[in-house]
Design an enzyme around this catalytic site. Structure first.
Site, PDB file in Angstrom:
ATOM      1  N   LYS A 183       0.855  -1.185   0.000  1.00  0.00           N
ATOM      2  CA  LYS A 183       0.000   0.000   0.000  1.00  0.00           C
ATOM      3  C   LYS A 183       0.883   1.223   0.000  1.00  0.00           C
ATOM      4  O   LYS A 183       1.554   1.522   0.987  1.00  0.00           O
ATOM      5  CB  LYS A 183      -0.924   0.049   1.214  1.00  0.00           C
ATOM      6  CG  LYS A 183      -2.016   1.095   1.015  1.00  0.00           C
ATOM      7  CD  LYS A 183      -2.666   1.546   2.295  1.00  0.00           C
ATOM      8  CE  LYS A 183      -1.962   2.697   2.954  1.00  0.00           C
ATOM      9  NZ  LYS A 183      -1.876   3.941   2.164  1.00  0.00           N
ATOM     10  N   GLY A 236       7.246   4.910   7.842  1.00  0.00           N
ATOM     11  CA  GLY A 236       6.389   6.072   8.021  1.00  0.00           C
ATOM     12  C   GLY A 236       6.632   6.696   9.382  1.00  0.00           C
ATOM     13  O   GLY A 236       7.716   6.529   9.964  1.00  0.00           O
ATOM     14  N   GLY A 241       3.580   3.906  13.194  1.00  0.00           N
ATOM     15  CA  GLY A 241       4.313   2.668  13.454  1.00  0.00           C
ATOM     16  C   GLY A 241       3.854   2.001  14.735  1.00  0.00           C
ATOM     17  O   GLY A 241       3.680   0.777  14.801  1.00  0.00           O
ATOM     18  N   GLU A 259      10.303   1.273  10.079  1.00  0.00           N
ATOM     19  CA  GLU A 259      11.279   2.334   9.792  1.00  0.00           C
ATOM     20  C   GLU A 259      10.574   3.650  10.052  1.00  0.00           C
ATOM     21  O   GLU A 259       9.697   4.048   9.289  1.00  0.00           O
ATOM     22  CB  GLU A 259      11.730   2.263   8.321  1.00  0.00           C
ATOM     23  CG  GLU A 259      12.481   1.007   7.956  1.00  0.00           C
ATOM     24  CD  GLU A 259      13.866   0.951   8.576  1.00  0.00           C
ATOM     25  OE1 GLU A 259      14.345   1.980   9.094  1.00  0.00           O
ATOM     26  OE2 GLU A 259      14.458  -0.132   8.559  1.00  0.00           O
ATOM     27  N   GLU A 393      10.092  16.171  15.065  1.00  0.00           N
ATOM     28  CA  GLU A 393      10.457  15.948  13.664  1.00  0.00           C
ATOM     29  C   GLU A 393       9.639  16.939  12.831  1.00  0.00           C
ATOM     30  O   GLU A 393       8.412  16.834  12.759  1.00  0.00           O
ATOM     31  CB  GLU A 393      10.134  14.514  13.240  1.00  0.00           C
ATOM     32  CG  GLU A 393      10.596  14.224  11.828  1.00  0.00           C
ATOM     33  CD  GLU A 393      10.243  12.822  11.346  1.00  0.00           C
ATOM     34  OE1 GLU A 393       9.109  12.376  11.558  1.00  0.00           O
ATOM     35  OE2 GLU A 393      11.122  12.177  10.745  1.00  0.00           O
TER      36      GLU A 393
END
Ligand code: NAD
Length: 492
Positions: A183, A236, A241, A259, A393
């Site tokens: 996806k 993502g 996650g 990741e 982030e």
């Protein structure tokens, strides 16, 4: 690479299931070009039923197509042909990637497409290298481990490097003999469809590599929880996650590779050789893809005496960046993926300034000549570990600068309370560099450079909340295999 007209690019939509495009269903997702915000196509939305159809197709192909059972060198040969087709398709794939993502055409053709092809080739070479082990047992027994594919792997990818991120998932999974249902992000759904089409052209059996379109909340979640999915691999955000990990735990204790996000430091000591080069590395690590990179070097930690000359140089390099549409040949500064994401960047910078930071460069929307969202490379000083732009982030071209006086202070500042994806150390002192390699809580440490080379054997992955497991390297191949232990009694 020449500029191209975005309206000239033919886009084929749909899911890709069982080797065919499937474009059905009333519910659709509109897809916009990040460069100018124009909606240029739409994709169907995979509900639970469509996810089930894709996964069942993959499962049947896994059981009956012979992909898992064929001689590994034959699988490798097909995957090498797949990689060759990807290379040969660069003009089409590169334009599709540039059209719908934040990747400028020169970079899409110069890096994303060949890097995708080479990654597939790299894993093709693994296909016959790791079959298992024979254990040391007494003479009356033969003990061994046999490596076997999982079956159907559920792969979920982000939007920031649509082709490359997807290839890091599918290449090791396919080489190990699995089937995959991928996806992509709903914001960048098209280039991977072309990738799946090329796989079938190369001889990957229909149903072994499928793509489904949809959002995360329904489509992604249904994929993760589907009972025939034996393993999940995700790239993502850290928040997504975590929810995928919970879904894996609650739907069959599935293994999962994650990741996730990062807030990576770049540590510069006063003895770092060639300051101009250092400045270029630091700037490149935050302006590449407009900072929309998991390993963006977003926190600059610099020895106090060097702070001013380094900041000045970085500012000059920032000023060179040319914002523009991804289809314009000269673009070096990518658009931000969406207007809400640009607003988020703006808000974080705004709040950090309100809390006392100084705006040294940038801090405004850039004019990219199109109507998309562009943000100027930004340097914030007078920040602390508590500043929002240092903690969070940002996923934009925003660099913070903190100074230090001692090695201990630098190391303490470098450790982020949550993230541990990557770090860069710039120094001429080998002992010090190695002390940082040992001391940094990060999945990757670069010394006197920043960013990957095309050495695919070096894996990538995070410590702490930046992830679990690795992409690339031998580790990613092994993560797509499960190991069966066999013990045979020879006395019977
Ligand atoms: P995201 O987490 O919002 O979405 C990623 C993918 O997950 C998309 O395909 C999305 O549709 C899907 N998704 C969302 N919610 C889901 C759910 N509940 N269940 C299943 N699937 C779901 O991330 P993004 O905004 O697309 O990408 C940016 C993030 O990715 C950043 O945090 C960045 O650091 C990270 N990233 C990490 C790496 C790495 O290698 N560590 C590489 C690239 C990007």
């Amino acid at each position: 690479m020449d500029s191209f007209n975005p309206d000239d690019v033919a886009v084929r939509s749909g899911h890709f299931i069982g080797g065919e495009f499937v474009d059905v269903g009333e519910r659709r997702i509109e897809v916009a070009r990040p460069s100018d915000g124009v909606v240029y196509a739409s994709v169907p939305f995979a509900d639970a039923e469509m996810v089930d159809r894709a996964v069942e197709n993959a499962w049947q192909a896994f059981r009956t197509s012979g992909w898992a059972r064929m001689a590994p060198r034959e699988r490798a040969r097909i995957l090498r042909r797949f990689a060759d087709l990807v290379d040969a398709d660069a003009p089409t794939l590169g334009r599709l990637e540039a059209l719908g993502s934040t990747r400028p055409i020169a970079q899409a053709i110069g890096w994303d497409v060949p890097f995708t092809a080479e990654g597939i080739r790299f894993y093709a070479e693994f296909a016959d290298k790791l079959g298992g082990d024979v254990a040391a047992t007494d003479h009356d027994h033969l003990g061994m481990t046999i490596a076997e594919p999982y079956g159907v792997i559920g792969a979920i990818a982000p939007w920031n490097f649509p082709l490359v991120m997807a290839s890091w998932k599918i290449a090791p999974a396919l080489a190990a003999g699995n089937a995959v249902v991928l996806k992509p992000s709903e914001m960048t759904p098209f280039s991977v469809l072309r990738l799946a089409e090329l796989a079938v052209q190369a001889g990957v059996p229909a149903g072994i590599f499928n793509v489904i379109q949809g959002d995360g909340r329904v489509t992604g979640d249904e994929l993760v929880r589907h009972p025939r999915i034996s393993k999940v691999t995700f790239t993502g955000s850290t928040r997504t996650g975590a929810s995928i990990m919970a879904a894996c735990a609650n739907s069959g204790t599935k293994p999962v590779t994650l990741e996730l996000g990062g807030k990576s430091p770049q540590i510069v000591f006063a003895d770092a050789p060639r300051l101009d080069d250092v400045a270029r590395r630091i700037a490149g690590a935050i302006t590449g893809n407009a900072g929309q990179v998991c390993v963006a070097g977003s926190r600059l930690l610099v020895e106090r005496s060097l702070a001013e000359p380094l900041a000045e140089r970085i500012g000059r390099i920032f000023a060179e960046s040319k914002a523009g549409a991804t289809w314009a040949a000269g673009t070096t500064l990518s658009p931000i993926i969406s207007a809400p994401q640009a607003a988020r960047i703006e808000a974080i910078v705004g709040r950090t300034l309100e809390a006392g930071a100084t705006l040294r460069y940038g801090g405004v929307r850039a004019d990219g000549g199109a109507h998309g969202a562009f943000y100027t490379p930004t340097l914030l000083t007078d920040v602390t570990a508590r500043s929002e732009a240092v903690r969070e982030e940002v996923f934009g071209p925003v660099l913070t600068l903190q100074t230090f006086d001692t090695e201990e202070e630098a190391l303490a500042l470098a450790q982020h309370p949550e993230y541990g994806l990557a770090a860069g150390v710039h120094t001429a002192d080998l002992g010090r560099a190695l002390r940082f390699v040992r001391g940094l809580e990060a999945g990757t440490v670069w010394v006197n450079r920043y960013g990957r080379t095309s050495d695919f054997m070096i894996p990538t992955g995070g410590y702490k909340r930046s992830g679990i497991g690795k992409d690339l390297g031998r580790q990613a191949y092994e993560a797509n295999l499960r190991f069966k232990s066999v013990l045979i009694d020879l006395r019977v």
